[in-house]
Design an enzyme around this catalytic site. Structure first.
Site, mmCIF file in Angstrom:
data_model
loop_
_atom_site.group_PDB
_atom_site.id
_atom_site.type_symbol
_atom_site.label_atom_id
_atom_site.label_comp_id
_atom_site.label_asym_id
_atom_site.label_seq_id
_atom_site.Cartn_x
_atom_site.Cartn_y
_atom_site.Cartn_z
ATOM 1 N N ASP A 130 -13.358 -35.356 30.437
ATOM 2 C CA ASP A 130 -14.184 -36.508 30.071
ATOM 3 C C ASP A 130 -15.429 -36.218 29.215
ATOM 4 O O ASP A 130 -16.205 -35.315 29.548
ATOM 5 C CB ASP A 130 -14.740 -37.175 31.340
ATOM 6 C CG ASP A 130 -13.723 -37.322 32.425
ATOM 7 O OD1 ASP A 130 -12.571 -36.927 32.233
ATOM 8 O OD2 ASP A 130 -14.089 -37.817 33.496
ATOM 9 N N GLU A 300 -11.993 -44.914 38.316
ATOM 10 C CA GLU A 300 -12.906 -43.904 37.746
ATOM 11 C C GLU A 300 -13.469 -44.224 36.357
ATOM 12 O O GLU A 300 -13.094 -45.163 35.714
ATOM 13 C CB GLU A 300 -12.327 -42.476 37.816
ATOM 14 C CG GLU A 300 -10.976 -42.242 37.255
ATOM 15 C CD GLU A 300 -10.399 -40.828 37.459
ATOM 16 O OE1 GLU A 300 -10.655 -40.145 38.468
ATOM 17 O OE2 GLU A 300 -9.643 -40.409 36.583
HETATM 18 C C1 FRU Z 1 -11.704 -38.364 35.184
HETATM 19 C C2 FRU Z 1 -12.316 -37.551 36.325
HETATM 20 C C3 FRU Z 1 -13.604 -38.148 36.783
HETATM 21 C C4 FRU Z 1 -14.294 -36.978 37.398
HETATM 22 C C5 FRU Z 1 -13.901 -35.876 36.463
HETATM 23 C C6 FRU Z 1 -13.785 -34.529 37.078
HETATM 24 O O1 FRU Z 1 -10.925 -37.603 34.323
HETATM 25 O O2 FRU Z 1 -11.386 -37.471 37.373
HETATM 26 O O3 FRU Z 1 -13.446 -39.230 37.650
HETATM 27 O O4 FRU Z 1 -15.665 -37.139 37.487
HETATM 28 O O5 FRU Z 1 -12.660 -36.248 35.902
HETATM 29 O O6 FRU Z 1 -13.486 -33.574 36.117
#
Ligand code: FRU
Length: 548
Positions: A130, A300
């Site tokens: 992300d 998320e």
């Molecule tokens: C989305 C996610 C988020 C989390 C991060 C961890 O891709 O699962 O929700 O904060 O990646 O790497």
């Protein structure tokens, strides 16, 4: 505090088949170079200075006699002249293979590797997911991101950091937030505290604040870190967590705070993924947060922002979205988002975890978004990339208001025209396309096609079908799509072809997809195909410069 092993415990563990080793290193160079193998045990490596745990990771260090698949590096500039203790829960021989140098292994060829994306951001080494903390400040766009600097798979999550002055050319900087004894640094966002309501900076020297999820031992809690030097170095707030969501609602999944300023209410807003949707919290000092509402139905990476409809700033709507980019349109009063529509999508394929920039100057006024694509680059010491930055807009479409996304105008600077023609038959277009090299630089194809029969047509690249527009079933590459003018038989698209990816935007950004670019399966050619005759009403081809 993590336990240290005495020699006798070490011996005992050695005898019982487990390993532990230490190496005290006097730092004389900028980097520690870490040899990595692809298979074998992943062991915990801790970097300590005295009693302090600097950071840690799980890593597959090469053992005695093993040939590394690639090297990762750890920047130890801040420790020059000092001692660091490497404390490893694996074989001692692994630590001996770690070297020190002012260059990291592979530095001389970085960005020229065979499968390096040429105009999409990717990290020099490691895994990324992300985008985090997207923020414009003082002439720089900041891109933080989920980063594993110690391997090419997901894990060891730090916030990596890169900056750009034009959203296109990026410079990677040292890690912003590193894993610590409390856990991993999961996704979040950043703001500038101009009024110093947090008391962490001053009005003269405003603090940059990063809100991140701490993936700890007991659940996910929301934490704060601040920087007084434009994001170059960060201090974690002493009273973390600022929002204790550990196991709230009986679930582990409470994460990814997106914080922004809500001008009409003169307060800050945090959108947080909690359990089955996105919650809203309010704050006036960026430290104390009050829950105000919840919208179920999102997973998320929450986003919430306001956009004018059809460019009319007197008529705005709010957009709430989750990690897939699927969104609802509605209203927002600072405390509660009220959806007015169903949940739509504007993109499919690799797009994930989109986030939009905070603090873009009002004079610019754009809502600029970056998303992650989990594209793998075969055999490369890095995984994943960011999609092109796009500008989001709300437009009135045939079924109501919808989101559009098109690459930001800054991308145009990378394009050099190689072909431009109008009103061609498919054969004429393909004849011209024979002169376009597909194995050199990146390519961008901007075209408008018109089908003569509502069947299938599209584009082929190197013998692979990369676009299949099916007007019988209303699909693009298998995903439902129907254009606003469904009687025109037309489709227009801007397609960006990088080393491993194909990113395409249709009909002014109403829909987009990102796919892998497959290895050549035929002649290295770009060409149109169609079940029946196809008119190529507009065709422009550009090479795309490397951003590196
Ligand atoms: C989305 C996610 C988020 C989390 C991060 C961890 O891709 O699962 O929700 O904060 O990646 O790497």
């Amino acid at each position: 505090m993590l336990k240290r092993f005495s020699l006798s415990v070490l011996l005992l563990l050695g005898l019982t088949g487990m390993f532990a080793a230490e190496r005290l290193v006097t730092i004389h160079s900028r980097y520690l170079n870490l040899p990595i193998v692809e298979e074998g045990p992943q062991c915990k490596l801790m970097f300590r200075q005295g009693d302090e745990l600097v950071t840690w990771c799980r890593i597959r260090l090469a053992r005695e006699g093993e040939k590394p698949a690639y090297w990762m590096y750890y920047d130890v500039q801040a420790y020059r002249g000092e001692k660091l203790l490497l404390d490893y829960e694996g074989e001692a021989s692994c630590l001996e293979n770690i070297t020190q140098s002012d260059e990291w292994v592979g530095q001389e060829t970085v960005y020229t590797e065979a499968y390096r994306p040429q105009f999409h951001f990717s990290t020099r080494r490691g895994w990324i997911n992300d985008p985090n903390g997207l923020l414009y400040y003082d002439g720089e766009y900041h891109l933080f991101y989920q980063h594993n600097p110690f391997g090419v798979e997901w894990g060891n999550l730090n916030w990596g950091h890169a900056v750009s002055r034009d959203l296109v050319h990026w410079t990677e900087l040292p890690e912003a937030l590193q894993m610590d004894e409390t856990g991993e640094m999961y996704s979040g966002s950043a703001v500038v505290d101009y009024e110093n309501v947090s008391g962490l900076g001053s009005k003269e020297r405003p603090a940059m604040l990063a809100f991140y999820t701490l993936q700890g031992q007991h659940g996910q809690v929301q934490c704060l870190a601040y920087s007084l030097d434009k994001g170059r170095t960060w201090t974690k707030y002493g009273k973390n967590p600022i929002v204790d969501t550990a196991m709230k609602g009986g679930t582990w999944h409470n994460r990814d705070p997106k914080v922004f300023w809500y001008a009409p209410g003169k307060h800050w807003v945090m959108v947080l993924h909690e359990k089955d949707g996105h919650s809203i919290y309010n704050s006036t000092n960026l430290l104390d947060w009050t829950w105000t509402s919840h919208t179920p139905g999102f997973w998320e990476c929450p986003e919430l922002f306001e956009l004018p409809v059809d460019g009319d700033s007197a008529r705005t709507k709010w957009v709430m979205s989750g990690a897939s980019g699927t969104y609802m349109i509605g209203t927002f009063d600072g405390k509660r988002f009220t959806p007015e529509t169903g949940k739509y999508y504007y993109a499919t394929g690799y797009l994930y975890a989109p986030q939009t920039f905070n603090n873009v100057p009002a004079a610019d006024g754009r809502r600029i978004q970056v998303s992650w694509a989990s594209i793998r680059h075969a055999g490369m010491p890095f995984t994943g990339m960011m999609l092109l930055p796009v500008e989001l807009k709300l437009v009135t479409a045939k079924d109501g208001i919808r989101l559009t996304a098109l690459p930001v105008k800054e991308v145009e600077q990378l394009l050099t025209p190689v072909l431009k023609a109008d009103s061609l038959t498919m054969d004429e277009a393909n004849e011209k396309l024979k002169h376009v090299a597909t194995d050199g630089k990146g390519l961008c194809v901007k075209a408008t096609i018109r089908l003569t029969h509502p069947t299938n047509a599209g584009l082929e690249l190197d013998g692979n079908r990369i676009l299949d527009y099916d007007l019988n079933f209303n699909r693009i590459n298998g995903m439902p799509y129907s254009p606003d003018d469904f009687t025109s038989l037309r489709l227009s698209f801007d397609m960006y072809i990088d080393r491993n990816s194909i990113e395409a935007f249709f009909d002014g950004g109403r829909y987009s997809f990102t796919n892998d670019r497959k290895a050549a399966a035929g002649d290295r050619l770009l060409k149109f195909w169609s079940l029946e005759e196809l008119a190529v009403e507009k065709l422009e081809v550009f090479t795309v410069d490397s951003i590196w």
